[in-house]
Design a protein around this motif. Structure first.
Motif, mmCIF file in Angstrom:
data_model
loop_
_atom_site.group_PDB
_atom_site.id
_atom_site.type_symbol
_atom_site.label_atom_id
_atom_site.label_comp_id
_atom_site.label_asym_id
_atom_site.label_seq_id
_atom_site.Cartn_x
_atom_site.Cartn_y
_atom_site.Cartn_z
ATOM 1 N N GLU A 221 96.637 73.107 11.893
ATOM 2 C CA GLU A 221 97.402 74.267 11.434
ATOM 3 C C GLU A 221 97.013 74.662 10.016
ATOM 4 N N LYS A 222 96.810 73.670 9.150
ATOM 5 C CA LYS A 222 96.406 73.986 7.778
ATOM 6 C C LYS A 222 95.019 74.608 7.738
ATOM 7 N N SER A 223 94.140 74.107 8.616
ATOM 8 C CA SER A 223 92.792 74.661 8.650
ATOM 9 C C SER A 223 92.797 76.107 9.106
ATOM 10 N N GLY A 225 95.315 78.158 8.631
ATOM 11 C CA GLY A 225 96.142 78.960 7.732
ATOM 12 C C GLY A 225 97.498 79.307 8.283
#
Length: 358
Positions: A221-223, A225
């Motif tokens: 999810e962080k990758s 965004g």
């Protein structure tokens, strides 16, 4: 799988060429150290303490540090000249029952693969001999510059080897057990047995690392965004004093059965099994179960009394109503029978004789 060691198994005078491969792999997620200010990678450099210069891998060797801090250099040639018979050999020393091996000794696990066509026959011979004997082989071998202890056993159609710690590497459990004398009641043991039976068995292949999956999902999810921080998970405090062990065990049994989907009659029987019998209850009595205590029982009896009286009155009235026509009918029938009887008697009586004069 890539081999990490090539050698042979020494089984008496039989030599079996083998390759050693890792039987396990780690799926844990590793992180890098970064500089919080700019996100740059933080690396370690190997620096000599004497001159402060950075040293390359080719310039680094081994050394043994003595108690006074002085270093004795040890070279690879020094180690190679040592009389290490197991440098390229897994030397089987004996065969013992598997239960004689303390699980505390188990270390890394490896698969032993036959190395070449000529190794297939002796490899199969050792594997089948281990199967038939139902024992494990205890062996010595050398790996990464030191001699080690190993245990050979059969897994499916492969010989596996577990590294073993040396017996003097196992610590004695001194000061680990609870201090003082602690007694456990039979009732508590019975509930513990019930909990163990309820939890039952588990398919080991179905177990997985939930935390690792959550970390992987968060990284994805962080990758992309689209990461939104979740609310902080509430974790029940560990430890603490158990006030009522029996109650905790009973609740654990019920919770375990509920999680397994048990219900209906099985659930009622389960609750009866773990509920302690209260003193003062008559053995085998079929008394009604009170829902709300004494007050609730009295209230239920009070509500039931008018209903019972009304039912009794209705039944009596109905009986009387039904009995009245029946009595009239019986009286009429009796009167008719009496009249008929009198008439019959009159007809049957002889006629009176007439008197004649002289």
């Amino acid at each position: 799988m890539r081999s990490i060691w090539n050698g042979a198994i020494s089984f008496g005078l039989v030599s079996i060429p083998i390759k050693l491969v890792n039987a396990t792999e780690s799926h844990s997620i590793s992180f890098r150290q970064i500089h919080l200010a700019d996100g740059g990678r933080v690396r370690y450099r190997k620096v000599c303490e004497l001159d402060g210069e950075e040293v390359s891998a080719a310039e680094i060797g081994k050394g043994y540090e003595e108690a006074d801090g002085s270093i004795i250099p040890i070279t690879d040639d020094d180690l190679a000249r040592l009389p290490l018979a197991t440098a390229k050999t897994i030397e089987i020393m004996s065969f013992v029952p598997a239960e004689e091996i303390d699980p505390l000794q188990l270390d890394a696990a490896y698969y032993l693969a036959a190395n070449g066509a000529t190794a297939a026959k002796p490899y199969t011979l050792l594997r089948e001999a281990l199967k038939r004997s139902r024992k494990v082989a205890i062996a010595k071998y050398a790996l990464r510059g030191r001699e080690r202890l190993g245990m050979l056993r059969v897994v499916d159609d492969v010989i596996a080897m577990h590294g073993l710690l040396w017996p003097d590497e196992i610590r004695a459990p001194e000061g680990v057990a609870p201090e003082g004398s602690v007694s456990v009641r039979d009732a508590e043991l019975d509930l513990a047995d019930a909990l163990m039976a309820t939890l039952g068995e588990v398919e080991m292949a179905s177990l997985h690392d939930d935390y690792r999956e959550a970390v992987e999902s968060m990284i994805a999810e962080k990758s992309g965004g689209a990461f939104e921080p979740a609310a902080e998970a509430e974790v029940a405090p560990a430890g603490g004093k158990v006030i009522d062990l029996m109650a905790a065990l009973e609740n654990s049994v019920r919770a375990a059965r509920a999680s397994r989907g048990e219900g209906g009659e099985a659930q009622a029987a389960a609750e009866a099994e773990v509920t302690p019998i209260r003193r003062g209850a008559a053995a085998g009595a079929a008394a009604p179960k009170a829902v709300g205590g004494k007050k609730s029982t009295a209230r239920t009896a009070k509500r039931a009394a008018p209903a019972a009286a009304k039912k009794k009155s209705t039944a009596t009235a109905g009986t009387a109503k039904t009995a009245k026509p029946a009595a009239k009918k019986a009286a009429a029938k009796s009167a008719a029978a009496t009249a008929k009887k009198a008439s019959t008697a009159k007809k049957a009586a002889p006629a009176p004789r007439k008197r004649t004069s002289a």
